[in-house]
Design an enzyme around this catalytic site. Sequence first.
Site, PDB file in Angstrom:
ATOM      1  N   ASP A  40      35.810  34.739  38.637  1.00 34.93           N
ATOM      2  CA  ASP A  40      35.349  35.566  39.690  1.00 34.93           C
ATOM      3  C   ASP A  40      33.926  35.157  39.795  1.00 34.93           C
ATOM      4  OD1 ASP A  40      35.248  37.340  41.851  1.00 34.93           O
ATOM      5  OD2 ASP A  40      35.981  38.816  40.587  1.00 34.93           O
TER       6      ASP A  40
ATOM      7  N   CYS B  47      44.726  42.405  45.553  1.00 33.99           N
ATOM      8  CA  CYS B  47      44.401  43.504  44.471  1.00 33.99           C
ATOM      9  C   CYS B  47      43.428  44.482  45.393  1.00 33.99           C
ATOM     10  CB  CYS B  47      43.208  42.790  43.823  1.00 33.99           C
ATOM     11  SG  CYS B  47      42.763  43.738  42.158  1.00 33.99           S
TER      12      CYS B  47
END
Length: 215
Positions: free
Chosen positions: A128, A9
Amino acid sequence: MRRTRIKICGITRVEDAACAVACGADAVGFVCYEGSRRHVEPGRLRELAAALPPFVTPVLLFVNAAADHVKTCLAQAPSALLQFHGDETRADCERFGRPYLRAVRMGEGVDLLDCERAFSSAMALLADAQAAGFGGGGAVFDWTRLPAPVQRTMPLVLAGGLNETNVTDAIARVRPFAVDVSSGVEQAPGIKSAERLQRFCAAVRAADGREYPGP
């Protein structure tokens, strides 16, 4: 042998997208959130997504974005998977009629199984770390707070402070469907390191080659 999928990412450059693919990435993420140091303007998404070959998925990351902004970005990368990382409701995620990932900030009291029920239409949940603002801030959270694989009802993407030194252990402990890395393979925000990308992907493949007890 099981294969853990890899998402890289925070890509901002064509050469980094190509390097991620060459190293074995299954998905490449582009941050469509102006508050991020890795933000990509909509006008650059077409060029970046075009660097990806067939079977490598572009992912567009949004944080509490206006619907028009999401649609503008999708027009530049029409094959992209959506990822929602803010305070979006299930209806907000579903309104575009596209497959999506729902990020879960694993703060105190957050139960991933509750999130699975709340966002059962998601393709996967992305776990996360809790951090100031949005995103994990490159921090690792307590993986023991995640339910065992046999308890999960949908694929789990593990994020938060992963790098080449801890991802093998992370896979052994969590057994995620995929791992997601951004700052852990960078030389500067938004600028990836070819060497760190190679080492990270090699560590994932090494983890996949191990035998683990239990389901």
